[in-house]
Every structure is written in C-alpha cells, then in structure tokens.
Scaffold this motif. Structure first.
Motif, PDB file in Angstrom:
ATOM      1  N   LEU B  29      -8.244   5.352  -9.276  1.00 61.72           N
ATOM      2  CA  LEU B  29      -9.146   6.380  -8.735  1.00 61.72           C
ATOM      3  C   LEU B  29     -10.255   5.757  -7.889  1.00 61.72           C
ATOM      4  N   GLN B  30     -10.624   4.518  -8.190  1.00 62.42           N
ATOM      5  CA  GLN B  30     -11.685   3.848  -7.423  1.00 62.42           C
ATOM      6  C   GLN B  30     -11.131   3.086  -6.222  1.00 62.42           C
ATOM      7  N   GLY B  31      -9.841   3.289  -5.937  1.00 62.30           N
ATOM      8  CA  GLY B  31      -9.297   2.723  -4.710  1.00 62.30           C
ATOM      9  C   GLY B  31      -8.455   1.478  -4.880  1.00 62.30           C
ATOM     10  N   ALA B  32      -8.245   1.028  -6.118  1.00 61.76           N
ATOM     11  CA  ALA B  32      -7.406  -0.160  -6.326  1.00 61.76           C
ATOM     12  C   ALA B  32      -5.938   0.167  -6.029  1.00 61.76           C
ATOM     13  N   ASP B  33      -5.203  -0.849  -5.585  1.00 64.47           N
ATOM     14  CA  ASP B  33      -3.757  -0.733  -5.409  1.00 64.47           C
ATOM     15  C   ASP B  33      -3.116  -1.150  -6.725  1.00 64.47           C
ATOM     16  N   VAL B  34      -2.711  -0.157  -7.522  1.00 66.35           N
ATOM     17  CA  VAL B  34      -2.152  -0.448  -8.846  1.00 66.35           C
ATOM     18  C   VAL B  34      -0.627  -0.477  -8.758  1.00 66.35           C
ATOM     19  N   ILE B  35      -0.050  -1.631  -9.059  1.00 71.06           N
ATOM     20  CA  ILE B  35       1.413  -1.790  -9.064  1.00 71.06           C
ATOM     21  C   ILE B  35       1.869  -1.787 -10.512  1.00 71.06           C
ATOM     22  N   LYS B  36       2.546  -0.711 -10.885  1.00 79.41           N
ATOM     23  CA  LYS B  36       2.996  -0.525 -12.266  1.00 79.41           C
ATOM     24  C   LYS B  36       4.365  -1.158 -12.412  1.00 79.41           C
ATOM     25  N   VAL B  37       4.447  -2.198 -13.229  1.00 83.24           N
ATOM     26  CA  VAL B  37       5.709  -2.910 -13.437  1.00 83.24           C
ATOM     27  C   VAL B  37       6.422  -2.268 -14.624  1.00 83.24           C
ATOM     28  N   GLU B  38       7.598  -1.733 -14.377  1.00 83.11           N
ATOM     29  CA  GLU B  38       8.330  -1.046 -15.434  1.00 83.11           C
ATOM     30  C   GLU B  38       9.714  -1.670 -15.623  1.00 83.11           C
ATOM     31  N   SER B  39      10.263  -1.472 -16.819  1.00 82.46           N
ATOM     32  CA  SER B  39      11.644  -1.883 -17.076  1.00 82.46           C
ATOM     33  C   SER B  39      12.576  -0.838 -16.463  1.00 82.46           C
ATOM     34  N   ALA B  40      13.860  -1.097 -16.533  1.00 80.88           N
ATOM     35  CA  ALA B  40      14.831  -0.164 -15.945  1.00 80.88           C
ATOM     36  C   ALA B  40      14.793   1.203 -16.620  1.00 80.88           C
ATOM     37  N   ASP B 331     -15.660  24.369 -11.141  1.00 84.68           N
ATOM     38  CA  ASP B 331     -15.143  24.337  -9.769  1.00 84.68           C
ATOM     39  C   ASP B 331     -15.970  23.432  -8.860  1.00 84.68           C
ATOM     40  N   GLY B 332     -17.264  23.358  -9.092  1.00 91.01           N
ATOM     41  CA  GLY B 332     -18.098  22.523  -8.241  1.00 91.01           C
ATOM     42  C   GLY B 332     -18.257  21.097  -8.757  1.00 91.01           C
ATOM     43  N   ARG B 333     -17.556  20.764  -9.826  1.00 90.12           N
ATOM     44  CA  ARG B 333     -17.832  19.495 -10.494  1.00 90.12           C
ATOM     45  C   ARG B 333     -16.854  18.380 -10.117  1.00 90.12           C
ATOM     46  N   ALA B 334     -15.915  18.666  -9.215  1.00 88.23           N
ATOM     47  CA  ALA B 334     -14.988  17.619  -8.764  1.00 88.23           C
ATOM     48  C   ALA B 334     -14.253  16.978  -9.930  1.00 88.23           C
ATOM     49  N   LEU B 335     -14.097  17.754 -10.990  1.00 90.65           N
ATOM     50  CA  LEU B 335     -13.456  17.219 -12.194  1.00 90.65           C
ATOM     51  C   LEU B 335     -11.950  17.162 -12.034  1.00 90.65           C
ATOM     52  N   LYS B 336     -11.417  18.186 -11.355  1.00 87.33           N
ATOM     53  CA  LYS B 336      -9.967  18.323 -11.202  1.00 87.33           C
ATOM     54  C   LYS B 336      -9.581  18.019  -9.762  1.00 87.33           C
ATOM     55  N   VAL B 361     -14.343  10.588  -4.957  1.00 82.35           N
ATOM     56  CA  VAL B 361     -12.970  10.168  -5.233  1.00 82.35           C
ATOM     57  C   VAL B 361     -11.998  11.170  -4.609  1.00 82.35           C
ATOM     58  N   PRO B 362     -11.169  10.723  -3.670  1.00 78.89           N
ATOM     59  CA  PRO B 362     -10.184  11.641  -3.091  1.00 78.89           C
ATOM     60  C   PRO B 362      -9.015  11.839  -4.048  1.00 78.89           C
ATOM     61  N   PRO B 363      -8.206  12.881  -3.830  1.00 77.17           N
ATOM     62  CA  PRO B 363      -7.027  13.068  -4.692  1.00 77.17           C
ATOM     63  C   PRO B 363      -6.144  11.829  -4.646  1.00 77.17           C
ATOM     64  N   PRO B 364      -5.648  11.397  -5.788  1.00 73.36           N
ATOM     65  CA  PRO B 364      -4.761  10.227  -5.796  1.00 73.36           C
ATOM     66  C   PRO B 364      -3.383  10.587  -5.250  1.00 73.36           C
ATOM     67  N   THR B 365      -2.634   9.589  -4.822  1.00 72.14           N
ATOM     68  CA  THR B 365      -1.242   9.858  -4.467  1.00 72.14           C
ATOM     69  C   THR B 365      -0.501  10.340  -5.710  1.00 72.14           C
ATOM     70  N   ARG B 366       0.629  11.001  -5.503  1.00 74.43           N
ATOM     71  CA  ARG B 366       1.341  11.593  -6.650  1.00 74.43           C
ATOM     72  C   ARG B 366       1.896  10.514  -7.584  1.00 74.43           C
ATOM     73  N   PRO B 367       2.124  10.874  -8.863  1.00 75.71           N
ATOM     74  CA  PRO B 367       2.717   9.908  -9.792  1.00 75.71           C
ATOM     75  C   PRO B 367       4.072   9.451  -9.274  1.00 75.71           C
ATOM     76  N   PRO B 368       4.373   8.173  -9.411  1.00 82.16           N
ATOM     77  CA  PRO B 368       5.582   7.635  -8.775  1.00 82.16           C
ATOM     78  C   PRO B 368       6.853   7.896  -9.578  1.00 82.16           C
ATOM     79  N   ARG B 369       7.961   8.049  -8.854  1.00 82.57           N
ATOM     80  CA  ARG B 369       9.273   7.960  -9.500  1.00 82.57           C
ATOM     81  C   ARG B 369       9.460   6.534 -10.017  1.00 82.57           C
TER      82      ARG B 369
END
Lengths: 387, 387
Positions: B29-40, B331-336, B361-369
């Motif tokens: 959310l703070q702008g880091a490039d998070v690379i999630k390493v997952e198993s198959a 609605d004005g609290r930028a919570l969602k 904080v801008p909306p994050p990209t969607r959760p990845p496949r």
C-alpha cells in the motif's frame, strides 16, 4: 552503540491517556527525543485507578511513558504558546489526540505548525477522524468497539455482545500511528517533505479486523461467532477442559490429526469412519469433541502441553496474563526491559515487541515526574528558566 | 502523483496465510513492489473456506494480497533457488513466516541472503521467535491467544476462557512486522545498514496487551474480567439494552454524567445522593444500571445514539461488522479502496487505516492469479522465460 532508527528525531507530544502515549512510546523506544507537554495537573493516567501514586506515576502511566521527558506548559497562556511554537520549529514530529478542532483553537493547528517547520510530520489521533459526520463525537475505546462491529465477533453463537476486555482499539491505534509517523519520516528522508496524518480509532479498528472486514468487503462474507473454534472450523482447533485447567489445540490438517490421535493414545480415532477426514470430522464435531475431552481427562493442561510439544502437536494450556508474562521462554526474547520509578523502585516495561539484531532497543529512561524537564527543555530554547 | 514512502523498494515475500501477508500488504500500500513467491499449489489462503474460488482468489486472499505480484518457484529445486538468490540480490526486503530453521535449510537464511545483499532488511515471522525453549513449537493464532493470557481477559467475571473471535494476533503481528520493517528501512536510509528482524506472535500479543501487561510488569496490577464495563470502572461506561438493540455509553466524568441525565430526561439522577459523585455511583452501580435501563427502554439504540450525539454524550449503538462497514461517515475516510478480482468483478479492499494528506494511498492493483507474474519477474532477471 549503533545508530538508532529515530536518533536525533524530536517529537513534541501533546497526547494523553492511551492511544497517543502508546504511539510516542514506540517512537521513544527507537531513540526519538519525546517531549511530553502536560498541563499543571498532568496526564490523567498519572493517577490512573484512583489511588495515590508516588511521584504521580501510576503503573499504567509508567508502562507507556518511560523514555520521555515531561514539560509543563499552560496552553491557554500566550507566553507558553509562544514557547510551544519555538519548540515546534525545533521538532520533527508533533502528535496530538485532542478532540478535532482543539489544536486549531489553541493556535497550534497543522497549517500554523507547518509554517514554523515546513517538513514537519504532524499526527492527529481522534475517535472518528478530522472529517465526516461523526467528526465531533466524543469517543473512548468501548464506544469504538461498539460502533465498529468488534463487540459482535467474540463469544459463543447467540451470546450477548461482548467487548474485548482491555482497550485493544487504543493500543492498535497507537501502534498504527507510530507506524504512520515512521512511514512519513522515511518518506521525508527520501523527499524532504513533511506530512499531515489523520489517525482515527474507528478506521484503525476496521483495519485491525481486516481478517473479517476484508472478506466482507471483497466477497460479502459475513463473520459469525464461533466461541473458541478456530478460523479453520476444525473441531480439534478449539479449547478443551483437561483433568486440571484448559488447553487449546491447533489441529487442522490430516497429518496433524494423526499426531494428535497418537499423542492421546487414541490411534483408533484415525480408523473411525466418523473422523476419517476433515469433512467427516466437521460433520461429527460433537462426537469428536467428546472423545477428545475423555482422552484429555487423566492429565493436567500443563502435562498435556509438554507431551504435545514433544509430539509436534500445536497446543497451549490456557494461562492467565501474569503467569504468561513470567514464562521462561520470554527471558531470551528481549520483551521486557528494566526501568524504574522516579523513587528508584525497579520495574519492567515492555520493549517494541520484536527483536532487531543490529538495533537492539536499550532500556528507556524512567517515566518522568510531572514537569521534570520543563527547565532543561526551555533552557534549550534559550529562554529564562525562572519565568 | 507524489512520491510514495516505499517507492522503488522491492520486497521478496515468502509468507503465506495471514500475519506475513498482512505485513507485506501494508508495504504494498505504501508503494513497495511486493513479489509473492508461491509454490505450485499456492498460498493456502487462495482456497480459504473450502469453496472453489474463481482464479484461486478467495475473498480472504484478495483482501490482503491486492497490490502484489505472484511468482511460482519450487524452493526444493536447485535452479529455482538460484533464481531466488538472484532476486534477493535485487531486493531491499525479505519477509518469511516459515517455522524457524526452514529458510536456513532451503539455503535462504539471513546470513546467506545478507552476503548477496549486504543492506538487506530480512524479517522472520514465527509463533514463538527464533530462539528460546518454545522456538520449534507449532503455533496458530488461537495457540498464542491461549499461551499469552489473552483468552482470560474478555467476558463477565467468572465466565469461561474465551478467545477474541478473529485472528487478532495474526493481524497485530502483521502490522507490527510492517512497522519493524519500515523502521529498519528508515534506519538503512540514514546509516546504510541492513537489519535482521525476529518477529514472534507471542511477543506481539504481549505488546498488544500493553494496557494490562504494562501495569502488571510495572506495578503487579492483575487484570480482571469485567464484562462490558469500561477501563474506568464507571457504571455508565458500559453496554445497555434499549427498546431495540444495545447501546454502549462512555460516561465517566461528573459533567458527562450530568449530560447523560439531562439527555435521558432524568435530571433527578443528579440530585439522588446514591449517584452524587463518581464514588457513589460505583457503590450503587446496580441501582444506577437499573435506572439507566428503564430510562432507555422507550427508544431504540439508533434513536438514542442520534439523541446522545446532539447532547455531546459519548455513545454508540452496538452494530455488527457488515453494518458498521457501510456507515456513511466512512465514505470520507479513505478506508475502503476500489479493487477487482482477476475476472473483473469489482471489490473493495481496506487501505492503510489512516489518512496521509501528502501521500494518499491509491487503489492497489488487483490480487494476482497464481504465478501470474513469474515470466515477467524472471525476465527482469535476464533469464529465459521458457524454462
């Protein structure tokens, strides 16, 4: 000693009671110089629980105000406001948790302070935030527990609404504020820009509940009460009576269930078709619970805990907090730091809650007497101390 | 857009389920490039609750993994470990929440990674920490709730042990880890030095309970259960039935009690010697509770809430979480923040839980496949993507 993360960072702290002092306590632990500005009567937590406390330092006050300096100033007096403004100009961070609007009325709002110190990080903590329809409403921890939905999440299905039995929202808000401030200091280090942070207990509570609020927002999943049954809905991830005391098991997967059955001396549970797999166990949860309770009856919770640890079964006896705090395991965890009361009585205070190998947190200075540092702080401003 | 706090910060994320993913969600959310390493087979949260989810993105997974990239690698395969090491060399942060010792066995322990990237911030999250007698024990949220004393703090006096009904320790641990990492990144920015962070759920739980654990350490104060009665022990800081629904009041001080009495149309309570001051009200708590319940009976909790807000009385109807989440105030609290599932279905996810004026904080990209970004991430390493 190695350089601390917040070494040389000055925090002007107008907070009282709990959420704000927890925020600045975390900053003090990281090496910030936290100057706590108090009225002549002091933070009400100094006298918390109604009894007289030596040097006006109650245990509650001591536990979140160690490592800070205390300055008494009268925010209704023009000359003292002038001192505050000079302090703002020499500070990196301002934190306050008055009702929205109060700092502006005192002449200490963000825009005024920013003019004095352009790269200032200014953090306001409030119940509902600085905008929105509830902005002006008074709030304490249990009001937010009620408003946020938190009171409807714990307990058996159908049981009355019940709060978390300590001010969890205050605490979470304080840590989130410390995080927001640190994030802003990192951004300032990289960009030179200051920040205004609006931290609200209601927003923080929603964030604290992300494990249930998130799925509700992302998929309409409604949370439900389920007593001590775990997040997994596995009937062996629950709390059980033993021969003496209660124990919580965290047995979810098939191989974990096999370990549990073996540790209980009940390998037959593995071949019982009612408990053959995860779905069968959920369908026969009551019968399985009865079997587990019967098997646990011959020993105490602490005996089972040790036996289960040897067998790799996730388990813990239910401890009360004073007992938990003296578990020998914690001795190596740097969780508790040595401090003392102003009269020299040794006490312990909590550290940051994690271990940093290259930046170990040393014991903080003792919690301050009211106004103990007024003269020295004002002297640093070059003012006469004999006002 | 302004520069984000963690812009350009690469996080290599080996975490799964909840505490770790919450930590890295805050970094994303703070702008880091998070690379999630997952198993198959992916993070088990992808399939959480046992139902099939489109694109293996359950609501629980979506809510804490938006804004991240997913890379599938086999940590038991030498060539993939080699790719991981090359990623480590290009990363600022590594986060993992395996059992202590697992990363070392994989050849990805701190010392190895530090040799690849000397200023690396490496954060290990575990149940009990990387040292101490309980180090090797398995743990999930409810085990730590049991071990830490947390289960004995909520409920009426004498009621059975009861956990907080959602994985609060996982959540708090995740936020504390995000805070520890950010603090270390600030220190790195100032000193050039990396860090090894040992974050334990048990330590975090103690820190989360600082309002009760602190006074216990600092003054031997034993916590006690007191139902919905607030921290102040004031009988009008409690939860009450109304004509329809429950309401929590936060009335503690004398002037607050006067406001309450007036709002209830029961000014006579002020002149009743049983309720004359705070001590008298505590001594006659049962009688006062009966009076308040009788006075509240004619209206609903929501009606009283509105009336009390107008009168400056701290009060909130007890809401459930889905209702609380749609309160217009938010609605004005930028919570969602707006996000979507991989198939384009719009969803909402939680933001950081506070508002930063200059670093919204801008909306994050969607959760990845699962594995959606394997090719692009490995291509960045200059590797063939057709392995």
């Amino acid at each position: 000693m190695s350089t601390r993360a917040l070494e040389g960072v000055r925090v002007l702290d107008f907070t009282h009671v709990l959420s704000g002092p927890i925020a600045t306590y975390h900053l003090a632990l990281q090496g910030a110089d936290v100057i706590k500005v108090e009225s002549a009567t002091g933070d009400t937590m100094r006298h918390y629980s109604g009894h007289a406390h030596a040097d006006a330092v109650s245990p509650s006050f001591a536990s979140v105000n160690a490592g800070k300096r205390s300055v008494v100033l009268d925010l209704k007096k023009a000359s003292d406001i002038e001192s505050v403004r000079r302090l703002v100009a020499q500070s990196d961070v301002v934190v306050e948790n008055f009702r929205p609007g109060v700092m502006e009325r005192l002449g200490l709002g963000y825009e005024v302070c920013r003019a004095l110190r352009p790269d200032l990080v200014y953090c306001s903590i409030s119940g509902f935030g600085q905008n929105g329809s509830l902005r002006g409403n008074p709030a304490i921890d249990q009001i937010i527990q009620s408003m946020s939905g938190l009171m409807t999440l714990s307990g058996e299905p159908g049981s009355p609404s019940m709060r978390v039995g300590f001010p969890i929202v205050d605490t979470f808000t304080g840590v989130l504020a410390a995080h927001a401030i640190t994030t802003s200091l990192l951004r300032r280090e990289r960009t030179g820009e200051g920040e205004y942070l609006d931290v609200a207990m209601l927003d923080a509570a929603m964030n604290m509940m992300i494990s249930v609020a998130g799925p509700c927002l992302a998929g309409g999943v409604r949370p439900r009460k389920q007593g001590n049954l775990g997040y997994s809905n596995s009937p062996t991830a629950d709390t059980f009576p033993t021969g003496d005391g209660e124990i919580t098991l965290g047995v979810v997967r098939q191989e974990q269930f096999a370990q549990l059955a073996a540790a209980l001396g009940r390998e037959d549970l593995m071949t019982d078709p009612r408990f053959a797999d995860r779905l069968a166990r959920q369908q026969n949860a009551v019968a399985l619970r009865d079997e587990v309770i019967a098997a646990l009856a011959p020993r105490s919770a602490l005996e089972w805990e040790a036996l289960f640890a040897d067998r790799g079964v996730a388990a813990s006896a239910v401890r009360d907090l004073p007992t938990a705090l003296v578990h020998p395991h914690l001795d190596g965890r740097a969780l508790k730091l040595a401090s003392e009361l102003p009269d020299g009585t040794p006490i312990q205070v909590l550290g940051p809650g994690y271990i940093a190998m290259h930046n170990a947190v040393p014991p903080p200075t003792r919690p301050p007497r009211l106004g103990e540092h007024t003269a020295e702080v004002l002297a640093q401003l070059g003012e006469s101390v004999g006002r």
